[in-house]
Design a protein around this motif. Structure first.
Motif, mmCIF file in Angstrom:
data_model
loop_
_atom_site.group_PDB
_atom_site.id
_atom_site.type_symbol
_atom_site.label_atom_id
_atom_site.label_comp_id
_atom_site.label_asym_id
_atom_site.label_seq_id
_atom_site.Cartn_x
_atom_site.Cartn_y
_atom_site.Cartn_z
ATOM 1 N N GLY A 62 -47.436 -18.570 -83.651
ATOM 2 C CA GLY A 62 -48.596 -19.113 -83.436
ATOM 3 C C GLY A 62 -48.766 -20.342 -82.503
ATOM 4 N N GLU A 63 -47.557 -21.046 -82.273
ATOM 5 C CA GLU A 63 -47.374 -22.151 -81.647
ATOM 6 C C GLU A 63 -47.405 -21.788 -80.215
ATOM 7 O OE1 GLU A 63 -44.767 -26.257 -82.174
ATOM 8 O OE2 GLU A 63 -43.581 -24.210 -82.798
ATOM 9 N N THR A 64 -47.913 -22.830 -79.340
ATOM 10 C CA THR A 64 -48.096 -22.556 -77.675
ATOM 11 C C THR A 64 -47.021 -23.689 -77.250
ATOM 12 O OG1 THR A 64 -50.085 -21.705 -77.540
ATOM 13 C CG2 THR A 64 -49.228 -22.785 -75.593
ATOM 14 N N ILE A 65 -45.887 -23.220 -76.629
ATOM 15 C CA ILE A 65 -44.899 -24.140 -76.128
ATOM 16 C C ILE A 65 -44.823 -24.218 -74.580
ATOM 17 C CG2 ILE A 65 -42.417 -24.662 -76.047
ATOM 18 C CD1 ILE A 65 -43.785 -24.958 -78.873
ATOM 19 N N ARG A 66 -44.872 -25.485 -74.082
ATOM 20 C CA ARG A 66 -44.783 -25.992 -72.753
ATOM 21 C C ARG A 66 -43.394 -26.128 -72.486
ATOM 22 N NH1 ARG A 66 -45.713 -31.151 -70.913
ATOM 23 N NH2 ARG A 66 -45.051 -31.407 -68.517
ATOM 24 N N LEU A 141 -43.035 -23.400 -67.691
ATOM 25 C CA LEU A 141 -43.364 -22.126 -68.305
ATOM 26 C C LEU A 141 -44.126 -22.527 -69.560
ATOM 27 C CD1 LEU A 141 -41.785 -18.769 -68.170
ATOM 28 C CD2 LEU A 141 -42.559 -19.433 -70.370
ATOM 29 N N THR A 142 -45.298 -22.075 -69.878
ATOM 30 C CA THR A 142 -45.909 -22.114 -71.017
ATOM 31 C C THR A 142 -46.204 -20.903 -71.808
ATOM 32 O OG1 THR A 142 -47.209 -24.067 -70.265
ATOM 33 C CG2 THR A 142 -47.872 -23.172 -72.064
ATOM 34 N N TRP A 143 -45.969 -20.854 -73.165
ATOM 35 C CA TRP A 143 -45.972 -19.392 -73.757
ATOM 36 C C TRP A 143 -46.566 -19.727 -75.232
ATOM 37 C CZ3 TRP A 143 -44.904 -15.026 -71.288
ATOM 38 C CH2 TRP A 143 -44.768 -13.800 -72.101
ATOM 39 N N THR A 144 -47.414 -18.691 -75.704
ATOM 40 C CA THR A 144 -47.814 -18.742 -77.011
ATOM 41 C C THR A 144 -46.993 -17.580 -77.815
ATOM 42 O OG1 THR A 144 -50.175 -19.401 -76.637
ATOM 43 C CG2 THR A 144 -49.838 -18.282 -78.698
ATOM 44 N N PHE A 145 -46.163 -17.913 -78.932
ATOM 45 C CA PHE A 145 -45.407 -17.121 -79.720
ATOM 46 C C PHE A 145 -46.279 -16.253 -80.634
ATOM 47 C CE2 PHE A 145 -42.651 -19.668 -77.149
ATOM 48 C CZ PHE A 145 -41.830 -18.941 -76.965
ATOM 49 N N THR A 146 -46.535 -15.225 -80.724
ATOM 50 C CA THR A 146 -47.583 -14.603 -81.692
ATOM 51 C C THR A 146 -47.059 -14.292 -83.151
ATOM 52 O OG1 THR A 146 -47.134 -12.623 -80.659
ATOM 53 C CG2 THR A 146 -49.204 -14.006 -79.914
ATOM 54 N N LYS A 147 -45.502 -14.064 -83.142
ATOM 55 C CA LYS A 147 -44.886 -13.533 -84.391
ATOM 56 C C LYS A 147 -43.586 -14.148 -84.829
ATOM 57 C CE LYS A 147 -42.993 -9.234 -83.109
ATOM 58 N NZ LYS A 147 -42.849 -7.839 -83.208
ATOM 59 N N ALA A 148 -43.160 -14.092 -85.822
ATOM 60 C CA ALA A 148 -41.602 -14.517 -86.238
ATOM 61 C C ALA A 148 -40.770 -13.526 -85.653
ATOM 62 C CB ALA A 148 -41.618 -14.382 -87.536
ATOM 63 N N THR A 149 -39.781 -13.874 -84.725
ATOM 64 C CA THR A 149 -38.682 -13.207 -84.333
ATOM 65 C C THR A 149 -37.539 -13.825 -83.985
ATOM 66 O OG1 THR A 149 -38.319 -11.275 -82.636
ATOM 67 C CG2 THR A 149 -39.768 -13.086 -81.986
#
Length: 173
Positions: A62-66, A141-149
């Motif tokens: 759920g985190e969005t990382i830059r 690069l900014t990305w939202t991670f949607t699930k545990a992996t």
């Protein structure tokens, strides 16, 4: 004359097929690109020649990382998010770019279609989970991670991954 027309038609169809294969709408089961303004935090990744610092990054689903990518090396490097299979496939694409002269040790060249006669016309480096960073430059690069992996961040320029330019990215609940 008839044979020449058939050859021209075949060449045109082949060129069109390469363009169609090279631009599928790509989705990622681990997340999607996001605007930098949506980032919950920034992570700086320093690229040396054949290294990343840090070598591992922990993220919550759920985190969005830059990602702020600083290339302190002498070579062009890539920051690419994915699993090992995605990296292996992308390495083959990058090898084709290198063999075509599009990818050099320090830059990605823009090539016009006339210069690409006989090559795959669809070659571009425009995947949303990847960015190229020239020597001495910084990119994001900014990305939202949607699930545990479990993922990797890697440089897929030919030989770089194999030389150790890969890190672990763990997305937990």
């Amino acid at each position: 004359m008839f044979l020449r027309n058939r050859l021209v038609l075949a060449a045109c169809l082949l060129a069109l097929s390469f363009g169609l294969e090279a631009s599928p709408a790509q989705t990622y089961d681990f997340g999607q690109p996001a605007p930098a303004a949506k980032a919950s935090r920034s992570v700086e990744v320093v690229m040396g020649d054949m290294s990343f610092d840090p070598k591992a990054i922990d993220i919550k689903a759920g985190e969005t990382i830059r990602f702020v990518l600083v290339n302190k090396g002498q070579l062009l490097h890539e920051f690419n998010l994915g699993d090992a299979a995605m990296h292996a496939a992308h390495q083959q694409e990058m090898l084709k770019m290198q063999q075509s002269g599009m990818l050099t040790p320090t830059a990605m060249k823009e090539m016009d279609h006339g210069a690409m006669a006989g090559m795959e016309h669809g070659m571009k480096h425009d995947d949303p989970n990847s960015v190229l960073v020239p020597p001495g430059k910084t990119a994001e690069l900014t990305w939202t991670f949607t699930k545990a992996t479990s993922l990797e961040f890697a440089c897929n320029i030919p030989g770089h991954y194999q030389a150790g330019m890969v890190g672990k990215l763990t997305v937990s609940q």
